[in-house]
Design an enzyme around this catalytic site. Structure first.
Site, mmCIF file in Angstrom:
data_model
loop_
_atom_site.group_PDB
_atom_site.id
_atom_site.type_symbol
_atom_site.label_atom_id
_atom_site.label_comp_id
_atom_site.label_asym_id
_atom_site.label_seq_id
_atom_site.Cartn_x
_atom_site.Cartn_y
_atom_site.Cartn_z
ATOM 1 N N LYS A 1 0.847 -1.204 0.000
ATOM 2 C CA LYS A 1 0.000 0.000 0.000
ATOM 3 C C LYS A 1 0.882 1.254 0.000
ATOM 4 O O LYS A 1 0.616 2.215 -0.727
ATOM 5 C CB LYS A 1 -0.949 -0.023 1.202
ATOM 6 N N GLN B 1 -4.758 -1.653 9.322
ATOM 7 C CA GLN B 1 -4.626 -2.973 8.709
ATOM 8 C C GLN B 1 -5.231 -4.025 9.650
ATOM 9 O O GLN B 1 -4.939 -4.057 10.849
ATOM 10 C CB GLN B 1 -3.144 -3.267 8.431
ATOM 11 N N ASP C 1 -11.227 2.283 3.367
ATOM 12 C CA ASP C 1 -11.475 0.840 3.236
ATOM 13 C C ASP C 1 -12.955 0.557 2.951
ATOM 14 O O ASP C 1 -13.312 -0.538 2.517
ATOM 15 C CB ASP C 1 -11.123 0.122 4.548
HETATM 16 N N1 GUN Z 1 -6.599 -7.024 5.855
HETATM 17 C C1 GUN Z 1 -6.778 -7.796 4.762
HETATM 18 N N2 GUN Z 1 -7.352 -7.061 3.767
HETATM 19 C C2 GUN Z 1 -7.530 -5.826 4.265
HETATM 20 C C3 GUN Z 1 -8.064 -4.621 3.717
HETATM 21 O O1 GUN Z 1 -8.526 -4.556 2.570
HETATM 22 N N3 GUN Z 1 -8.067 -3.544 4.543
HETATM 23 C C4 GUN Z 1 -7.587 -3.596 5.812
HETATM 24 N N4 GUN Z 1 -7.653 -2.481 6.546
HETATM 25 N N5 GUN Z 1 -7.088 -4.691 6.351
HETATM 26 C C5 GUN Z 1 -7.062 -5.793 5.571
#
Ligand code: GUN
Length: 280
Positions: A52, A96, A119
């Protein structure tokens, strides 16, 4: 022989479009900023967070990294989120998941301002999607819609079957397909006659979390098959929920794993960040 939907290529196009938008915003004096919070050092999370941050760098989005210790309390994490919510120079906040067990995931999702919820996990974002109002949409299902649209696969009037009802993929996926005027069936672990239901699909979206479960016997010839799963098989090779070798010869279009849905998730996260920053 199916048309192979190239998620790598489509996600690269989206990122390049975003890069242009971000540079225009920068020229107007606006710098987009995403705060990325990781609690603990789950190795998979570290890889995702790293990807990211790299995508932010490529597009020109500033990323603020918060690497918090495993023993961080819920109150401590919420205090950081509150500060970021109040900071006008921060446009998106991402915690996350998963978080360590002393922290309630729902409390964290709800602590993030819906205006910065890139998200798309906040109940207000989910609610807005279900009643057709503006709000951030969960990145993976939003990415699937982009894959379909940019591959000229029509959704309107089509029989769409979604396997999986998770909050992050299955439920928002079905709401998005409905928004595009598809006819939607959502299947899950209690669905009877799964095979027969799947065989009705013009568009089959597979998010079950079981390696190579869906073979050609679940697929109508000519159908579009979108594989959201990602696993490592017994030979440490990446595979999806779909048995690609079996399905590809009869499908009309199919996403590979890797290189299908996976790269789209980050592209759509970046898109949400740009949207978050472009308002005002
Ligand atoms: N953990 C696995 N996929 C995601 C996601 O798309 N966003 C977040 N915040 N955590 C994750």
């Amino acid at each position: 022989m199916a048309f192979v939907i190239d998620g790598k290529k489509i996600s690269a196009q989206i990122k390049d479009e975003l890069k242009d938008k971000v540079s225009t915003l920068k020229a107007d004096g606006k710098e987009i900023c995403l705060a990325v919070i990781q609690v603990g050092n789950d190795p998979a999370s570290t890889v995702y967070v790293g990807n990211k941050k790299k995508a932010c760098e490529y597009i020109g989005i500033k990323s603020l990294a918060y690497e918090l210790p495993e023993e961080t309390t819920e109150q401590e994490l919420i205090a950081i989120i509150d500060k970021l919510n109040a900071d006008d120079s921060v446009h998106g906040i991402l915690v996350q998941l998963p978080v360590p067990k002393q922290i309630n995931e729902d409390h964290i999702i709800q602590a993030i301002s819906p205006k910065k919820d890139v998200d798309g996990f906040h109940p207000a974002s989910v609610g807005a999607l279900s009643i057709g109002q503006k709000g951030f949409v969960s990145c993976t299902p939003a990415g699937v819609i982009q894959l379909l649209k940019r591959s000229n696969i029509e959704i309107e009037g089509k029989e769409c079957v979604v396997i999986g009802r998770s909050n992050i993929v299955g439920k928002p996926m079905s709401m998005l397909l409905l928004r595009e005027n598809g006819t939607i069936t959502v299947c899950h672990s209690k669905t009877k006659n799964l095979k027969e239901v799947c065989k009705r699909a013009d568009i089959l979206i597979v998010a079950i979390g079981r390696p190579r479960m869906i073979d050609a016997s679940y697929v109508k010839p000519g159908a579009t098959v979108i594989d959201v799963g990602i696993h490592r098989d017994e030979n440490n090779k990446l595979c999806g929920d779909v048995d690609y070798a079996s399905v590809e010869p009869i499908a009309g279009a199919i996403t590979p794993v890797p290189g299908g849905v996976g790269p789209m998730t980050i592209a759509m996260l970046m898109n949400n960040c740009v949207e978050a920053g472009a308002v005002e």
